[in-house]
Design an enzyme around this catalytic site. Structure first.
Site, short mmCIF file in Angstrom:
data_model
loop_
_atom_site.label_atom_id
_atom_site.label_comp_id
_atom_site.label_asym_id
_atom_site.label_seq_id
_atom_site.Cartn_x
_atom_site.Cartn_y
_atom_site.Cartn_z
N ASP A 26 18.45 -21.23 -25.31
CA ASP A 26 19.25 -22.25 -24.67
C ASP A 26 18.57 -23.65 -24.42
O ASP A 26 18.54 -24.23 -23.23
CB ASP A 26 20.06 -21.77 -23.46
CG ASP A 26 20.86 -20.77 -23.61
OD1 ASP A 26 21.39 -20.36 -24.56
OD2 ASP A 26 21.04 -19.82 -22.64
N GLU A 191 31.24 -22.50 -26.78
CA GLU A 191 30.50 -22.94 -25.53
C GLU A 191 29.31 -23.97 -25.83
O GLU A 191 29.09 -24.47 -26.86
CB GLU A 191 30.21 -21.57 -25.03
CG GLU A 191 29.15 -20.82 -25.68
CD GLU A 191 28.86 -19.40 -25.35
OE1 GLU A 191 29.67 -18.81 -24.52
OE2 GLU A 191 27.80 -18.92 -25.83
#
Length: 500
Positions: A26, A191
């Site tokens: 991420d 997302e």
């Protein structure tokens, strides 16, 4: 940097080599002047959110962990793949801002901290309880209004879309009820939103398809952070799904502009190995791509950068009185796990659980690590608290232990009859052939002890058992050290990659 014989370092294409290898998922990036900063999610490990610095986008050095106080990362619910999820790192008006989700303290909402120096200290947190979900983004409009955008999610219903609201960063209060923005191109699990003002347009970039083999990057643009957004006709704009590319699961990207006006992107990917379905063991790693703009849309150029081969080890004697930021503790704090011995090394304060260890991320496919221990000590490989193995020394004997799921077993032992020992965990290419003539996992994990400089193998394990495809979750392999007795001292730990 030059190799041992004085030749220039080996260069590898950014298409296949991560810029930060091992469990660093991420990625989120920002630039201030000539300096780039890169942060990552870290899940149950504390200190959390490792942050790196670079001047060239290619070579990165860890400068700390953003969340290094428990007031910033409340312990709450423990366990594998809890803790700190996807985040956004930005610089605005003289401050660095970091917004993230702590799933272990989920009902407190998003977590926002700031700093003037990205190496820390970072502020006490501001919580946003009106924004329940994951993957928050911060962006600022021309009038200075800050917008929080996130993926609404709970662990009963699941994902419920991308929402946004202007926010007061001092209090965490939303300045109006949150509203939907672009929901993606139609794939599941939209997302990881990031928003950018580029020229006269606003862009919203998402991760879609889940963080497994269907992962991808999608994008849309509009006139304001609120939209309305027009989806890129070629979405997904970036993916490796249904391909034989050696880097899979690519997605969760973030854009950055260079000082000379060019663009680049960081994104996560995995490097699976072994027989079908392929096993990734190092976790989700951070990769770099160049970006071109064509007809107002970004296009990733994966092989634009040449990277030095990431093959650096370390040797640590724990003599400084403070731990290198590489060391973290699962579901605990390093200070609760170990203390410094007055003569160098670490004494461990508890034993019996897979959380009673200090860990550092494994960065290589083939490697070996040694622990010089006195009276008692252990070194091993950890994926989570139910998938780990270790070679453990106590009472003059060394033995190998493995836990797979609910099964824990001692595999072998050797009587050394000494007060000190050098314990080793290593990986090696698998000894078996691939399917259909063998099983060929990603590697073999070997637990050994050194005697007169020679490694004596105690146990050899199938590396598939220490992969995400078997254990599930969002993390990667960690090198773990500990001791089964407070009388034991881990004097020195070394880690060295081995060419494969």
């Amino acid at each position: 940097m030059r190799d041992a014989v004085g030749a220039p370092p080996q260069l590898v294409s950014s298409e296949i080599q991560p810029i930060v290898s091992g469990f660093h998922p991420d990625p989120t990036i920002c630039r201030v002047g000539d300096d780039y900063y890169l942060a990552h999610s870290s899940f149950e490990y504390f200190p959390a959110a490792p942050i790196f610095h670079s001047r060239d986008l290619v070579t990165w050095t860890q400068i700390g962990n953003i969340l290094d106080r428990r007031t910033q990362f409340r312990a709450g619910t423990a366990g594998p793949s809890t803790g700190i999820y996807g985040s956004t790192l930005r610089h605005h008006d003289g401050r660095f801002w970091f917004a993230t989700t702590n799933v272990s303290d989920f009902e407190s909402g998003q977590v926002i901290v700031w700093a003037t120096d990205p190496a820390g200290p970072w502020s006490d947190p501001v919580f946003v309880p009106e924004a329940i979900g994951i993957d928050p983004d911060l962006c600022w409009d021309d009038d200075g209004t800050c917008y929080l955008t996130w993926h609404v999610l709970d662990f009963t219903v699941g994902g419920q879309g991308i929402r946004q609201a202007p926010i007061d960063l001092k209090t965490g209060a939303l300045l109006e009820p949150h509203y939907p923005v672009w929901q993606g191109s139609g794939m599941p699990m939209a997302e990881g939103p990031h928003l950018y003002r580029i020229d006269d347009s606003w862009y919203i970039m998402l991760a879609e398809g889940g963080t497994e083999r269907g992962h991808c990057v999608t994008i849309a643009r509009g006139p304001s952070p609120r939209g309305p957004f027009e989806s890129f006709p070629g979405n997904p704009m970036f993916t490796h799904r249904s391909s034989s590319h050696p880097v899979q699961n690519v997605g969760h990207a973030d854009l950055v502009q260079t000082p000379d006006g060019d663009w680049a992107a960081v994104y996560l990917g995995v490097r699976p190995r072994g027989s079908t379905p392929g096993f990734h063991v190092l976790g989700r790693e951070t990769f770099l791509a160049g970006v071109d703009w064509i007809d107002g849309w970004p296009v990733f150029r994966e092989g634009r950068f040449d990277l030095p081969h990431d093959a650096e080890g370390f040797a640590e004697e724990f003599a400084e009185g403070s731990l290198d930021p590489r060391w973290v503790a699962p579901d605990s704090e390093p200070a609760s796990v170990a203390e410094f011995d007055s003569e160098g090394g670490l004494r461990f304060l508890s034993w019996g659980e897979a959380t009673d260890v200090l860990c550092t991320r494994v960065k290589d496919f083939v490697w070996l690590a040694d622990a010089d221990v006195e009276v008692a000590g252990a070194i091993g490989l950890r994926l989570d608290d139910r998938h780990w193995c270790a070679v453990i020394f106590e009472g003059g004997r060394a033995h190998a232990t493995v836990q797979i799921g609910d099964i824990r077993q001692q595999l072998g032992s050797i009587d050394l009859g000494t007060r000190t020992a050098t314990l080793r965990v290593s990986t090696t290419p698998p000894a078996t052939a691939p399917v259909p003539f063998g099983y060929a996992g990603p590697d073999d994990v070997v637990l050994s002890v050194l005697r007169d400089g020679e490694a004596i193998e105690i146990a050899r394990l199938d590396g598939r058992y220490f992969s995400t495809e078997v254990a599930a979750g969002f993390t990667g392999r960690m090198l773990a050290v500990g001791a089964p007795s407070r009388d034991g001292v881990v004097r020195r730990v070394t880690y060295r990659p081995v060419p494969d």
